[in-house]
Scaffold this motif. Sequence first.
Motif, short mmCIF file in Angstrom:
data_model
loop_
_atom_site.label_atom_id
_atom_site.label_comp_id
_atom_site.label_asym_id
_atom_site.label_seq_id
_atom_site.Cartn_x
_atom_site.Cartn_y
_atom_site.Cartn_z
N GLY A 282 0.06 -31.66 -5.50
CA GLY A 282 0.63 -32.13 -4.25
C GLY A 282 0.88 -31.00 -3.27
N ILE A 283 1.45 -29.90 -3.76
CA ILE A 283 1.72 -28.73 -2.91
C ILE A 283 0.42 -28.14 -2.38
CG2 ILE A 283 2.58 -26.36 -2.88
CD1 ILE A 283 4.74 -27.27 -4.88
N GLY A 284 -0.54 -27.97 -3.28
CA GLY A 284 -1.82 -27.39 -2.88
C GLY A 284 -2.54 -28.24 -1.86
N TYR A 285 -2.52 -29.55 -2.08
CA TYR A 285 -3.21 -30.46 -1.16
C TYR A 285 -2.50 -30.47 0.20
CZ TYR A 285 -5.58 -34.55 0.67
OH TYR A 285 -6.33 -35.40 1.43
N TYR A 286 -1.17 -30.51 0.19
CA TYR A 286 -0.41 -30.54 1.44
C TYR A 286 -0.67 -29.27 2.25
CZ TYR A 286 3.49 -30.37 4.71
OH TYR A 286 4.24 -30.26 5.85
N PHE A 287 -0.57 -28.12 1.61
CA PHE A 287 -0.77 -26.84 2.30
C PHE A 287 -2.18 -26.77 2.89
CE2 PHE A 287 -2.01 -22.45 2.72
CZ PHE A 287 -0.87 -21.79 3.13
N SER A 288 -3.17 -27.11 2.07
CA SER A 288 -4.56 -27.04 2.55
C SER A 288 -4.81 -28.01 3.69
CB SER A 288 -5.54 -27.28 1.40
OG SER A 288 -5.40 -28.58 0.87
N ASN A 289 -4.16 -29.18 3.64
CA ASN A 289 -4.35 -30.16 4.70
C ASN A 289 -3.74 -29.69 6.01
OD1 ASN A 289 -5.85 -32.59 4.51
ND2 ASN A 289 -4.05 -33.74 5.16
N MET B 171 2.55 -17.58 5.57
CA MET B 171 3.80 -17.22 4.88
C MET B 171 4.98 -17.32 5.83
SD MET B 171 3.47 -16.17 1.60
CE MET B 171 4.66 -14.86 1.38
N TYR B 172 4.78 -16.85 7.05
CA TYR B 172 5.84 -16.89 8.06
C TYR B 172 6.20 -18.33 8.40
CZ TYR B 172 8.20 -16.31 12.56
OH TYR B 172 9.10 -16.36 13.59
N ARG B 173 5.18 -19.18 8.56
CA ARG B 173 5.45 -20.58 8.86
C ARG B 173 6.20 -21.27 7.72
NH1 ARG B 173 6.57 -20.57 13.13
NH2 ARG B 173 7.06 -22.75 12.76
N LEU B 174 5.85 -20.92 6.49
CA LEU B 174 6.57 -21.47 5.34
C LEU B 174 8.04 -21.05 5.39
CD1 LEU B 174 4.02 -20.95 2.42
CD2 LEU B 174 4.91 -23.16 3.24
N GLN B 175 8.28 -19.80 5.75
CA GLN B 175 9.65 -19.29 5.85
C GLN B 175 10.43 -20.04 6.92
OE1 GLN B 175 10.03 -15.00 6.43
NE2 GLN B 175 11.71 -15.36 7.85
N GLU B 176 9.78 -20.29 8.06
CA GLU B 176 10.46 -20.94 9.18
C GLU B 176 10.68 -22.43 8.94
OE1 GLU B 176 11.60 -19.37 12.20
OE2 GLU B 176 11.41 -17.78 10.69
N GLU B 177 9.71 -23.09 8.34
CA GLU B 177 9.77 -24.54 8.20
C GLU B 177 10.33 -25.01 6.87
OE1 GLU B 177 5.99 -26.26 9.28
OE2 GLU B 177 5.68 -24.76 10.86
N PHE B 178 10.27 -24.13 5.86
CA PHE B 178 10.79 -24.48 4.53
C PHE B 178 11.66 -23.33 4.03
CE2 PHE B 178 6.67 -26.53 5.10
CZ PHE B 178 6.98 -27.86 4.85
N THR C 52 8.30 -17.67 18.77
CA THR C 52 8.87 -18.06 17.47
C THR C 52 7.83 -18.68 16.55
OG1 THR C 52 9.52 -20.24 18.33
CG2 THR C 52 11.15 -18.46 18.48
N TYR C 53 6.59 -18.81 17.01
CA TYR C 53 5.56 -19.42 16.17
C TYR C 53 4.70 -18.37 15.47
CZ TYR C 53 2.26 -22.88 14.50
OH TYR C 53 1.49 -23.67 13.68
N ILE C 54 4.20 -17.42 16.24
CA ILE C 54 3.53 -16.26 15.67
C ILE C 54 4.38 -15.05 16.05
CG2 ILE C 54 1.48 -14.77 15.72
CD1 ILE C 54 -0.20 -17.22 16.31
#
Length: 314
Positions: free
Chosen positions: A17-24, A195-202, A254-256
Amino acid sequence: MLILILITILLALVTLGIGYYFSNQVLRVNYAKQGSIRVANLENLEVFQDFSKKMRGEKFIVQSDFGYKLVGKFFPAKKSSTKIMILAHGFGGYKETMTAYAKMFLELGFHVIVYDHRNSGESGGNTITAGIHESKDMKKIVDYAKSKLDPGSQIGIFGISMGAATTLLYAGCIEDGADFYIVDCPYTDFFTEAMYRLQEEFSYIPSFARKVVAHLGNLFIQWRSGINILDASPINVVADIQSPVLFINTKMDTYIPPYMTQELYNKKQGTKFIRWFEKGDHGKAISLYPDEYKQEVIKFLANIHFNLDEQIYS
């Protein structure tokens, strides 16, 4: 034993589920076919259509080496010109979001080309690849631009966000085929940006786990599309770009993260310039500072001795 089997199955399902979500989230499979110009962005579409009609925009189609069509618009300069500017939009965008940039470069006496990246707007392709395949497609657009001009004419490329990263990848590892480049808010490499987006959103995910998630997602991306997002790394090729580059960003992106723009500038060899705007989030510099933005472009072109017709923009 049964409990162990159930735990194993559960972990496998979570991993899938994690792999599919990230790739999507990265690939946006069939994004264009699902209608990438969303209802919320119809204003962009209407503004672009009015602008295109007024400026006599000509639709064109170029065949990608990957088997799909790239769709764009060619805007002729108001006066006879030997200069052409190619505009590359960002992740999840489309050519209709580039009206402000097209207007600015037309005012500076350029012919202008805007086009949809793969899996965006009207173009074909069923995945977004963070600049990997997009940079190869850009060569086809440059070839088309050259076909519109006489020998000895001058070409520039402007890119924003992923379009900026695509521009640097094109110039650094496909061909340095333009006379100059302007890149607004690029990322150094897509994996670090992910990685940065993961940090910001999760933010609740521990830092060590975020790296695992990103690598797991990349494995799924490779499985689903055949690309490795580690290859989407402008920072690895920017030193190979010989032509001048102007880097632009706001200090409040704040995005990049803005440090990525600085790192790319530091790594670039030869002629380079950088301009920071104080306020504005991701890609908002031109809307908050339209006059200053245009003057910065003019100053950059003057610094590299690029011939501008002063009667056009004065």
